[in-house]
Design a protein around this motif. Structure first.
Motif, PDB file in Angstrom:
ATOM      1  N   VAL A   1       0.876  -4.177   6.998  1.00 33.84           N
ATOM      2  CA  VAL A   1       1.519  -2.864   7.183  1.00 33.84           C
ATOM      3  C   VAL A   1       0.929  -2.107   8.389  1.00 33.84           C
ATOM      4  CG1 VAL A   1       1.966  -0.599   6.133  1.00 33.84           C
ATOM      5  CG2 VAL A   1       2.336  -2.691   4.790  1.00 33.84           C
ATOM      6  N   PRO A   2      -0.415  -2.012   8.522  1.00 33.16           N
ATOM      7  CA  PRO A   2      -0.949  -1.331   9.720  1.00 33.16           C
ATOM      8  C   PRO A   2      -0.557  -2.034  11.016  1.00 33.16           C
ATOM      9  CG  PRO A   2      -2.683  -1.682   8.086  1.00 33.16           C
ATOM     10  CD  PRO A   2      -1.482  -2.407   7.590  1.00 33.16           C
ATOM     11  N   TRP A   3      -0.449  -3.360  10.966  1.00 35.54           N
ATOM     12  CA  TRP A   3      -0.021  -4.095  12.157  1.00 35.54           C
ATOM     13  C   TRP A   3       1.418  -3.712  12.542  1.00 35.54           C
ATOM     14  CZ3 TRP A   3       3.901  -7.822  12.685  1.00 35.54           C
ATOM     15  CH2 TRP A   3       3.914  -8.514  13.905  1.00 35.54           C
ATOM     16  N   VAL A   4       2.289  -3.576  11.535  1.00 37.18           N
ATOM     17  CA  VAL A   4       3.680  -3.151  11.786  1.00 37.18           C
ATOM     18  C   VAL A   4       3.681  -1.774  12.452  1.00 37.18           C
ATOM     19  CG1 VAL A   4       5.804  -2.345  10.646  1.00 37.18           C
ATOM     20  CG2 VAL A   4       4.773  -4.538   9.978  1.00 37.18           C
ATOM     21  N   VAL A   5       2.871  -0.865  11.895  1.00 42.76           N
ATOM     22  CA  VAL A   5       2.821   0.506  12.430  1.00 42.76           C
ATOM     23  C   VAL A   5       2.333   0.476  13.876  1.00 42.76           C
ATOM     24  CG1 VAL A   5       1.683   2.765  12.174  1.00 42.76           C
ATOM     25  CG2 VAL A   5       2.487   1.524  10.140  1.00 42.76           C
ATOM     26  N   LYS A   6       1.320  -0.356  14.140  1.00 42.33           N
ATOM     27  CA  LYS A   6       0.745  -0.452  15.490  1.00 42.33           C
ATOM     28  C   LYS A   6       1.756  -1.015  16.493  1.00 42.33           C
ATOM     29  CE  LYS A   6      -3.440  -2.376  17.360  1.00 42.33           C
ATOM     30  NZ  LYS A   6      -4.506  -3.312  17.004  1.00 42.33           N
TER      31      LYS A   6
ATOM     32  N   SER B   1      -4.051  -8.257  -0.085  1.00 44.05           N
ATOM     33  CA  SER B   1      -4.827  -8.272   1.172  1.00 44.05           C
ATOM     34  C   SER B   1      -3.912  -8.518   2.366  1.00 44.05           C
ATOM     35  CB  SER B   1      -5.871  -9.390   1.161  1.00 44.05           C
ATOM     36  OG  SER B   1      -6.755  -9.192   0.117  1.00 44.05           O
ATOM     37  N   TYR B   2      -2.946  -9.427   2.178  1.00 40.35           N
ATOM     38  CA  TYR B   2      -1.995  -9.705   3.259  1.00 40.35           C
ATOM     39  C   TYR B   2      -1.275  -8.403   3.661  1.00 40.35           C
ATOM     40  CZ  TYR B   2       1.938 -11.696   5.797  1.00 40.35           C
ATOM     41  OH  TYR B   2       2.859 -11.982   6.775  1.00 40.35           O
ATOM     42  N   LEU B   3      -0.793  -7.681   2.655  1.00 41.71           N
ATOM     43  CA  LEU B   3      -0.024  -6.453   2.929  1.00 41.71           C
ATOM     44  C   LEU B   3      -0.919  -5.382   3.547  1.00 41.71           C
ATOM     45  CD1 LEU B   3       2.033  -6.496  -0.369  1.00 41.71           C
ATOM     46  CD2 LEU B   3       2.973  -6.791   1.941  1.00 41.71           C
ATOM     47  N   GLU B   4      -2.191  -5.354   3.162  1.00 42.56           N
ATOM     48  CA  GLU B   4      -3.125  -4.367   3.727  1.00 42.56           C
ATOM     49  C   GLU B   4      -3.391  -4.657   5.209  1.00 42.56           C
ATOM     50  OE1 GLU B   4      -5.433  -3.312  -0.457  1.00 42.56           O
ATOM     51  OE2 GLU B   4      -6.415  -4.623   1.011  1.00 42.56           O
ATOM     52  N   GLY B   5      -3.207  -5.915   5.605  1.00 40.30           N
ATOM     53  CA  GLY B   5      -3.293  -6.243   7.029  1.00 40.30           C
ATOM     54  C   GLY B   5      -1.955  -6.070   7.735  1.00 40.30           C
TER      55      GLY B   5
ATOM     56  N   PHE C   1       3.411 -11.594  12.925  1.00 34.75           N
ATOM     57  CA  PHE C   1       2.074 -11.240  12.414  1.00 34.75           C
ATOM     58  C   PHE C   1       1.203 -12.504  12.418  1.00 34.75           C
ATOM     59  CE2 PHE C   1      -0.549 -10.242   8.466  1.00 34.75           C
ATOM     60  CZ  PHE C   1      -1.405  -9.363   9.118  1.00 34.75           C
ATOM     61  N   PRO C   2       0.078 -12.465  13.145  1.00 36.30           N
ATOM     62  CA  PRO C   2      -0.679 -13.698  13.311  1.00 36.30           C
ATOM     63  C   PRO C   2      -1.655 -14.035  12.188  1.00 36.30           C
ATOM     64  CG  PRO C   2      -1.591 -11.968  14.707  1.00 36.30           C
ATOM     65  CD  PRO C   2      -0.442 -11.357  13.954  1.00 36.30           C
ATOM     66  N   TRP C   3      -2.150 -13.021  11.488  1.00 31.91           N
ATOM     67  CA  TRP C   3      -3.253 -13.280  10.561  1.00 31.91           C
ATOM     68  C   TRP C   3      -3.434 -12.113   9.620  1.00 31.91           C
ATOM     69  CZ3 TRP C   3      -7.802 -10.882   9.291  1.00 31.91           C
ATOM     70  CH2 TRP C   3      -8.777 -11.648   8.666  1.00 31.91           C
ATOM     71  N   PRO C   4      -3.765 -12.307   8.343  1.00 30.54           N
ATOM     72  CA  PRO C   4      -4.002 -13.575   7.654  1.00 30.54           C
ATOM     73  C   PRO C   4      -2.691 -14.276   7.307  1.00 30.54           C
ATOM     74  CG  PRO C   4      -4.208 -11.769   6.088  1.00 30.54           C
ATOM     75  CD  PRO C   4      -3.954 -11.149   7.430  1.00 30.54           C
ATOM     76  N   GLU C   5      -2.777 -15.569   7.000  1.00 34.96           N
ATOM     77  CA  GLU C   5      -1.598 -16.298   6.554  1.00 34.96           C
ATOM     78  C   GLU C   5      -1.586 -16.306   5.026  1.00 34.96           C
ATOM     79  OE1 GLU C   5      -2.185 -20.056   8.608  1.00 34.96           O
ATOM     80  OE2 GLU C   5      -0.682 -19.404  10.067  1.00 34.96           O
ATOM     81  N   LEU C   6      -0.404 -16.413   4.466  1.00 36.96           N
ATOM     82  CA  LEU C   6      -0.302 -16.485   3.002  1.00 36.96           C
ATOM     83  C   LEU C   6       0.657 -17.603   2.593  1.00 36.96           C
ATOM     84  CD1 LEU C   6      -1.108 -14.962   0.267  1.00 36.96           C
ATOM     85  CD2 LEU C   6       1.205 -14.113   0.366  1.00 36.96           C
ATOM     86  N   LEU C   7       0.102 -18.580   1.882  1.00 34.14           N
ATOM     87  CA  LEU C   7       0.887 -19.704   1.354  1.00 34.14           C
ATOM     88  C   LEU C   7       0.598 -19.782  -0.131  1.00 34.14           C
ATOM     89  CD1 LEU C   7      -0.899 -21.997   3.818  1.00 34.14           C
ATOM     90  CD2 LEU C   7       1.551 -21.827   3.963  1.00 34.14           C
TER      91      LEU C   7
ATOM     92  N   PRO D   1       0.821  -1.225   0.000  1.00 32.69           N
ATOM     93  CA  PRO D   1       0.000   0.000   0.000  1.00 32.69           C
ATOM     94  C   PRO D   1       0.850   1.268   0.000  1.00 32.69           C
ATOM     95  CG  PRO D   1      -0.727  -1.527   1.736  1.00 32.69           C
ATOM     96  CD  PRO D   1       0.531  -2.096   1.151  1.00 32.69           C
ATOM     97  N   ASP D   2       0.275   2.345  -0.491  1.00 32.34           N
ATOM     98  CA  ASP D   2       0.949   3.653  -0.466  1.00 32.34           C
ATOM     99  C   ASP D   2       1.367   3.963   0.968  1.00 32.34           C
ATOM    100  OD1 ASP D   2       0.526   3.944  -3.123  1.00 32.34           O
ATOM    101  OD2 ASP D   2      -1.182   5.312  -2.920  1.00 32.34           O
ATOM    102  N   GLY D   3       2.510   4.608   1.101  1.00 29.44           N
ATOM    103  CA  GLY D   3       2.985   4.971   2.441  1.00 29.44           C
ATOM    104  C   GLY D   3       3.888   3.921   3.038  1.00 29.44           C
ATOM    105  N   ALA D   4       4.165   2.851   2.303  1.00 25.50           N
ATOM    106  CA  ALA D   4       5.085   1.816   2.783  1.00 25.50           C
ATOM    107  C   ALA D   4       5.952   1.339   1.628  1.00 25.50           C
ATOM    108  CB  ALA D   4       4.310   0.642   3.379  1.00 25.50           C
ATOM    109  N   THR D   5       7.132   0.844   1.978  1.00 23.63           N
ATOM    110  CA  THR D   5       8.035   0.288   0.961  1.00 23.63           C
ATOM    111  C   THR D   5       8.484  -1.103   1.396  1.00 23.63           C
ATOM    112  OG1 THR D   5       9.980   1.233   2.052  1.00 23.63           O
ATOM    113  CG2 THR D   5       8.955   2.556   0.299  1.00 23.63           C
ATOM    114  N   VAL D   6       8.733  -1.970   0.421  1.00 24.07           N
ATOM    115  CA  VAL D   6       9.296  -3.298   0.681  1.00 24.07           C
ATOM    116  C   VAL D   6      10.632  -3.355  -0.062  1.00 24.07           C
ATOM    117  CG1 VAL D   6       9.052  -5.778   0.281  1.00 24.07           C
ATOM    118  CG2 VAL D   6       7.061  -4.432   1.013  1.00 24.07           C
ATOM    119  N   THR D   7      11.707  -3.619   0.671  1.00 25.58           N
ATOM    120  CA  THR D   7      13.045  -3.631   0.077  1.00 25.58           C
ATOM    121  C   THR D   7      13.709  -4.976   0.313  1.00 25.58           C
ATOM    122  OG1 THR D   7      13.212  -1.288   0.617  1.00 25.58           O
ATOM    123  CG2 THR D   7      15.254  -2.390   0.000  1.00 25.58           C
ATOM    124  N   LEU D   8      14.021  -5.672  -0.757  1.00 27.72           N
ATOM    125  CA  LEU D   8      14.686  -6.982  -0.665  1.00 27.72           C
ATOM    126  C   LEU D   8      16.114  -6.808  -0.167  1.00 27.72           C
ATOM    127  CD1 LEU D   8      13.960  -9.078  -3.864  1.00 27.72           C
ATOM    128  CD2 LEU D   8      14.198  -9.981  -1.553  1.00 27.72           C
TER     129      LEU D   8
END
Ligand SMILES: Cc1cc2nc3c(=O)[nH]c(=O)nc-3n(C[C@H](O)[C@H](O)[C@H](O)COP(=O)(O)O)c2cc1C
Length: 180
Positions: free
Chosen positions: A172-177, A166-170, A136-142, A30-37
């Protein structure tokens, strides 16, 4: 400031499905976050007698500079690849003061098999908890059957891209929290 997520792949191979998952996460975050390998292949085998190598210092700096961590791992012999565990072991020392301590972390997995890395995820969770890392407990992604869903280093399957979004939308806010 953008929420910065550092991403580690449990696979070093160039055509890795897990690295592809993280590359795609960088596109869909989502906007406002970055993922860096982060490529940690130069981190040596853990040896407490070594003076801390520069490669480990760089890895630690990357972890300390991140707000969150996203790990995509394959399953090796029902567990976590040794290369990934080795890097995490370096980051966990000194105990509960290492660079990974307290870093909010999500686990995803991809595999050619239909199990999708489920057992690797189940092994990685308690390893991270032992290091004082909130998971991060939920959702899981496989992603099972990844051969038909990933091409040229990116997730191409639309439903899988939707699950990842959807995983990232859950996540990123969890990380911020968590607010490391
Ligand atoms: C040493 C080794 C052990 C493996 N063990 C398992 C396993 O226990 N279960 C499984 O589903 N796949 C297993 N695999 C298959 C990998 O999980 C699969 O090839 C995966 O796509 C590799 O991830 P990558 O594409 O990110 O490199 C194993 C592969 C290797 C190299």
């Amino acid at each position: 400031m953008a929420t910065s997520i550092l991403a580690l792949s449990g696979s070093l191979r160039a055509a890795s499905y897990n690295t592809a998952l993280l590359r795609t996460a960088a596109e869909l975050v989502p906007d406002g976050a970055t993922v860096t390998l982060y490529d940690y292949r130069d981190v040596p085998l853990y040896d407490a007698d070594l003076d801390k190598p520069g490669s480990v210092e760089a890895f630690e700096a990357a972890l300390r500079g991140a707000d969150g961590l996203l790990i995509a791992t394959p399953e090796y012999n029902y567990s976590v690849p040794g290369v990934l565990k080795n890097a995490l072991d370096w980051a966990s020392r000194p105990a509960y003061k290492g660079a990974i301590f307290g870093l909010p972390t999500g686990i995803v997995s991809a595999s050619g098999s239909f199990v999708g890395g489920a057992r690797a995820q189940q092994h990685l969770k308690p390893i991270l908890l032992a290091m004082g890392v909130p998971v991060f407990p939920w959702p899981e992604l496989l992603v099972g059957g990844a051969g038909g869903k990933i091409a040229d280093g990116h997730v191409t399957d639309e439903p899988t891209r939707g699950f990842l979004r959807s995983y990232l939308e859950g996540f990123v806010p969890w990380v911020v929290k968590q607010g490391r």
